[in-house]
Design a protein around this motif. Structure first.
Motif, PDB file in Angstrom:
ATOM      1  N   PHE A 181      12.929  -5.923  23.312  1.00 34.68           N
ATOM      2  CA  PHE A 181      13.215  -7.308  23.697  1.00 34.68           C
ATOM      3  C   PHE A 181      14.634  -7.450  24.246  1.00 34.68           C
ATOM      4  O   PHE A 181      14.885  -8.275  25.122  1.00 34.68           O
ATOM      5  N   ASP A 182      15.571  -6.625  23.727  1.00 32.21           N
ATOM      6  CA  ASP A 182      16.941  -6.660  24.237  1.00 32.21           C
ATOM      7  C   ASP A 182      16.971  -6.288  25.717  1.00 32.21           C
ATOM      8  O   ASP A 182      17.826  -6.736  26.466  1.00 32.21           O
ATOM      9  N   ALA A 183      16.019  -5.428  26.123  1.00 31.68           N
ATOM     10  CA  ALA A 183      15.996  -4.924  27.499  1.00 31.68           C
ATOM     11  C   ALA A 183      15.211  -5.837  28.435  1.00 31.68           C
ATOM     12  O   ALA A 183      15.007  -5.525  29.598  1.00 31.68           O
ATOM     13  N   LEU A 184      14.766  -6.963  27.901  1.00 30.01           N
ATOM     14  CA  LEU A 184      13.850  -7.818  28.653  1.00 30.01           C
ATOM     15  C   LEU A 184      14.484  -9.195  28.857  1.00 30.01           C
ATOM     16  O   LEU A 184      15.153  -9.708  27.965  1.00 30.01           O
ATOM     17  N   ASP A 185      14.253  -9.784  30.038  1.00 31.37           N
ATOM     18  CA  ASP A 185      14.663 -11.168  30.242  1.00 31.37           C
ATOM     19  C   ASP A 185      13.599 -12.041  29.554  1.00 31.37           C
ATOM     20  O   ASP A 185      12.461 -12.107  29.986  1.00 31.37           O
ATOM     21  N   THR A 186      14.001 -12.679  28.461  1.00 28.61           N
ATOM     22  CA  THR A 186      13.003 -13.373  27.631  1.00 28.61           C
ATOM     23  C   THR A 186      12.933 -14.879  27.918  1.00 28.61           C
ATOM     24  O   THR A 186      12.285 -15.615  27.198  1.00 28.61           O
ATOM     25  N   THR A 187      13.600 -15.306  28.997  1.00 25.23           N
ATOM     26  CA  THR A 187      13.655 -16.756  29.220  1.00 25.23           C
ATOM     27  C   THR A 187      12.318 -17.343  29.648  1.00 25.23           C
ATOM     28  O   THR A 187      12.081 -18.525  29.463  1.00 25.23           O
ATOM     29  N   ASP A 188      11.472 -16.528  30.243  1.00 24.05           N
ATOM     30  CA  ASP A 188      10.208 -17.102  30.727  1.00 24.05           C
ATOM     31  C   ASP A 188       8.986 -16.339  30.204  1.00 24.05           C
ATOM     32  O   ASP A 188       8.115 -15.945  30.971  1.00 24.05           O
ATOM     33  N   ILE A 189       8.930 -16.144  28.906  1.00 26.15           N
ATOM     34  CA  ILE A 189       7.774 -15.483  28.299  1.00 26.15           C
ATOM     35  C   ILE A 189       7.141 -16.422  27.266  1.00 26.15           C
ATOM     36  O   ILE A 189       7.840 -16.993  26.431  1.00 26.15           O
ATOM     37  N   ASP A 190       5.827 -16.575  27.347  1.00 26.40           N
ATOM     38  CA  ASP A 190       5.111 -17.357  26.335  1.00 26.40           C
ATOM     39  C   ASP A 190       4.466 -16.425  25.305  1.00 26.40           C
ATOM     40  O   ASP A 190       4.546 -16.652  24.113  1.00 26.40           O
ATOM     41  N   ILE A 191       3.774 -15.401  25.829  1.00 21.09           N
ATOM     42  CA  ILE A 191       3.105 -14.457  24.929  1.00 21.09           C
ATOM     43  C   ILE A 191       3.509 -13.029  25.296  1.00 21.09           C
ATOM     44  O   ILE A 191       3.462 -12.646  26.466  1.00 21.09           O
ATOM     45  N   ALA A 192       3.944 -12.251  24.313  1.00 25.43           N
ATOM     46  CA  ALA A 192       4.250 -10.837  24.541  1.00 25.43           C
ATOM     47  C   ALA A 192       3.272  -9.993  23.734  1.00 25.43           C
ATOM     48  O   ALA A 192       3.093 -10.224  22.537  1.00 25.43           O
ATOM     49  N   PHE A 193       2.633  -9.060  24.417  1.00 26.75           N
ATOM     50  CA  PHE A 193       1.747  -8.127  23.722  1.00 26.75           C
ATOM     51  C   PHE A 193       2.513  -6.839  23.456  1.00 26.75           C
ATOM     52  O   PHE A 193       3.082  -6.255  24.381  1.00 26.75           O
ATOM     53  N   LEU A 194       2.525  -6.414  22.199  1.00 21.88           N
ATOM     54  CA  LEU A 194       3.104  -5.120  21.881  1.00 21.88           C
ATOM     55  C   LEU A 194       1.949  -4.138  21.776  1.00 21.88           C
ATOM     56  O   LEU A 194       1.120  -4.233  20.884  1.00 21.88           O
ATOM     57  N   GLU A 195       1.891  -3.214  22.737  1.00 25.73           N
ATOM     58  CA  GLU A 195       0.811  -2.253  22.699  1.00 25.73           C
ATOM     59  C   GLU A 195       1.248  -1.100  21.814  1.00 25.73           C
ATOM     60  O   GLU A 195       2.066  -0.274  22.193  1.00 25.73           O
ATOM     61  N   ASN A 196       0.727  -1.081  20.606  1.00 23.44           N
ATOM     62  CA  ASN A 196       1.158  -0.076  19.631  1.00 23.44           C
ATOM     63  C   ASN A 196       0.580   1.296  19.976  1.00 23.44           C
ATOM     64  O   ASN A 196      -0.264   1.429  20.854  1.00 23.44           O
ATOM     65  N   VAL A 197       1.039   2.312  19.279  1.00 26.17           N
ATOM     66  CA  VAL A 197       0.542   3.672  19.490  1.00 26.17           C
ATOM     67  C   VAL A 197      -0.950   3.705  19.126  1.00 26.17           C
ATOM     68  O   VAL A 197      -1.382   3.037  18.184  1.00 26.17           O
ATOM     69  N   GLY A 198      -1.708   4.489  19.901  1.00 23.55           N
ATOM     70  CA  GLY A 198      -3.165   4.464  19.769  1.00 23.55           C
ATOM     71  C   GLY A 198      -3.724   5.215  18.582  1.00 23.55           C
ATOM     72  O   GLY A 198      -4.177   6.348  18.720  1.00 23.55           O
ATOM     73  N   ASN A 199      -3.686   4.601  17.412  1.00 24.87           N
ATOM     74  CA  ASN A 199      -4.446   5.129  16.283  1.00 24.87           C
ATOM     75  C   ASN A 199      -4.643   4.019  15.259  1.00 24.87           C
ATOM     76  O   ASN A 199      -3.946   3.015  15.288  1.00 24.87           O
ATOM     77  N   LEU A 200      -5.602   4.180  14.370  1.00 26.43           N
ATOM     78  CA  LEU A 200      -5.962   3.100  13.445  1.00 26.43           C
ATOM     79  C   LEU A 200      -5.293   3.276  12.077  1.00 26.43           C
ATOM     80  O   LEU A 200      -5.649   2.603  11.128  1.00 26.43           O
ATOM     81  N   ILE A 201      -4.311   4.193  11.986  1.00 27.67           N
ATOM     82  CA  ILE A 201      -3.738   4.472  10.663  1.00 27.67           C
ATOM     83  C   ILE A 201      -2.284   3.993  10.559  1.00 27.67           C
ATOM     84  O   ILE A 201      -2.028   2.922  10.009  1.00 27.67           O
ATOM     85  N   CYS A 202      -1.342   4.775  11.110  1.00 29.24           N
ATOM     86  CA  CYS A 202       0.085   4.487  10.894  1.00 29.24           C
ATOM     87  C   CYS A 202       0.531   3.096  11.359  1.00 29.24           C
ATOM     88  O   CYS A 202       1.319   2.454  10.669  1.00 29.24           O
ATOM     89  N   PRO A 203       0.092   2.625  12.548  1.00 27.22           N
ATOM     90  CA  PRO A 203       0.609   1.327  13.001  1.00 27.22           C
ATOM     91  C   PRO A 203       0.359   0.199  11.990  1.00 27.22           C
ATOM     92  O   PRO A 203       1.119  -0.758  11.922  1.00 27.22           O
ATOM     93  N   ALA A 204      -0.689   0.323  11.168  1.00 25.93           N
ATOM     94  CA  ALA A 204      -0.998  -0.727  10.200  1.00 25.93           C
ATOM     95  C   ALA A 204       0.044  -0.810   9.092  1.00 25.93           C
ATOM     96  O   ALA A 204       0.168  -1.824   8.420  1.00 25.93           O
ATOM     97  N   GLU A 205       0.816   0.267   8.921  1.00 27.14           N
ATOM     98  CA  GLU A 205       1.742   0.320   7.793  1.00 27.14           C
ATOM     99  C   GLU A 205       3.104  -0.295   8.083  1.00 27.14           C
ATOM    100  O   GLU A 205       3.888  -0.510   7.176  1.00 27.14           O
TER     101      GLU A 205
END
Lengths: 114, 219
Positions: free
Chosen positions: B102-126
């Motif tokens: 987010f620090d690297a992004l111009d956030t003045t005109d964003i309503d929804i940001a999608f964080l595309e997590n790493v592709g697996n069903l285990i670690c990202p949940a933790e």
């Protein structure tokens, strides 16, 4: 890879604790690791030995791992049993409606420090 | 040496970073959605469809750098911002990495940001990333037994999107059974069976995202 992530978080949490409590050196770090947390203890210790060199307060630290046994609860017969021995199916009533009660955690129990 | 009892989770510092980021995004009126799924579940197609359909909403997509299957060019071609997040080879996103993105992004005109997590069903949940909404995708070809195999992911998510329902005739996937299994782990989970290809079920999912965005903006 999973172990490396946990080690990084552990090191960060301990750095913060050291700053808060004005600690200069951390010795023993006792960690409680669930039996089915998916943490490989030998990989974890290797990763720790590598990363602790990068944190001055942790350089003489020693990791002590205590295992928390995994226990599963059966929703059907309301009993509990050893997860690793019997897996998903309840050994008493053979129901599959079972949930892990504990054994998935990773907790910093205590540290020795000065 | 003295003994200090901590009794804290190893991820305590991450939980603090996450709470700070959540506060910061709330103040800016940005809804951050943590999107978690296995690789190949149809993330690019789903996100592209949402971005196209919700014309008056301004989007950003933050992609993790390993196992990323969202095509940044596809996303940018739709007028959304795309930014790469460096996980340093790790199997999940944490709050610190997300805040850096987010620090690297111009956030003045964003309503929804999608964080595309790493592709697996285990670690990202933790790991808490600072998102206000956790959305997981399970595609029909993956099978309706996944709540039994990856319980934490289902227990942690606010929204379960069952994607690729246009493929239902070709697979033994029982939507009702899958929903019941997910609800058993997490009674509050909201389930949206969709096809980003045909558009079936998309309106309900988009209405839910809109509602969540309004709740953040008005808070």
């Amino acid at each position: 890879m999973h172990e490396m992530g946990i080690v990084l978080h552990l090191a960060k949490t301990l750095d913060e604790t050291a700053a808060q409590e004005k600690l200069t050196r951390i010795g023993k770090v006792v960690l409680q690791v669930g039996e089915v947390s998916g943490i490989m203890t030998d990989l974890f210790t290797d990763a720790w030995d590598y990363f602790k060199g990068r944190h001055p307060v942790l350089k003489d630290s020693e990791l002590v791992l205590e295992q928390i046994p995994a226990v599963t609860y059966c929703d059907n017969c309301k009993g509990t049993y050893e997860t690793v021995k019997y897996g998903k199916e309840c050994p008493f009533c053979h129901s599959g409606e079972t949930w892990l009660l504990k054994g998935n955690e990773c907790i910093i129990k205590e540290i020795e420090a000065e | 040496m003295k003994i200090i009892e901590l009794g804290a989770s190893v991820t305590a510092s991450n939980d603090r970073d996450a709470a700070l980021l959540r506060q910061r995004l709330r103040a800016q009126g940005i809804l951050l959605v943590n999107v978690m799924s296995a690789a190949g579940s149809g993330k690019t197609t789903l996100l592209s469809r949402i971005i196209r359909d919700m014309e008056s909403t301004r989007f950003a997509v933050l992609e993790a750098d390993i196992a990323s299957d969202v095509d940044a060019k596809t996303i940018e071609a739709l007028g959304a911002k795309a930014v790469q997040v460096h996980t340093g080879g790790m199997c999940h996103m944490d709050a610190g990495m997300t805040a850096a993105a987010f620090d690297a992004l111009d956030t003045t005109d964003i309503d929804i940001a999608f964080l595309e997590n790493v592709g697996n069903l285990i670690c990202p949940a933790e790991y808490d990333t600072g998102a206000s909404l956790k959305l997981m995708i399970l595609s029909v070809p993956e099978g309706d037994d996944k709540p039994l195999k990856y319980p934490l992911m289902f227990a942690e998510s606010d929204i379960l999107v069952i994607s690729k329902i246009d493929a239902l005739p070709y697979f033994n996937f029982d939507v009702e059974k899958c929903t019941a299994r997910a609800k058993k782990l997490n009674p509050a989970i909201k389930v949206f069976p969709v096809s980003a290809k045909t558009g079936e079920g998309m309106a309900a999912l988009e209405a839910e995202l809109h509602k969540a965005q309004c709740a953040i903006r008005n808070s």
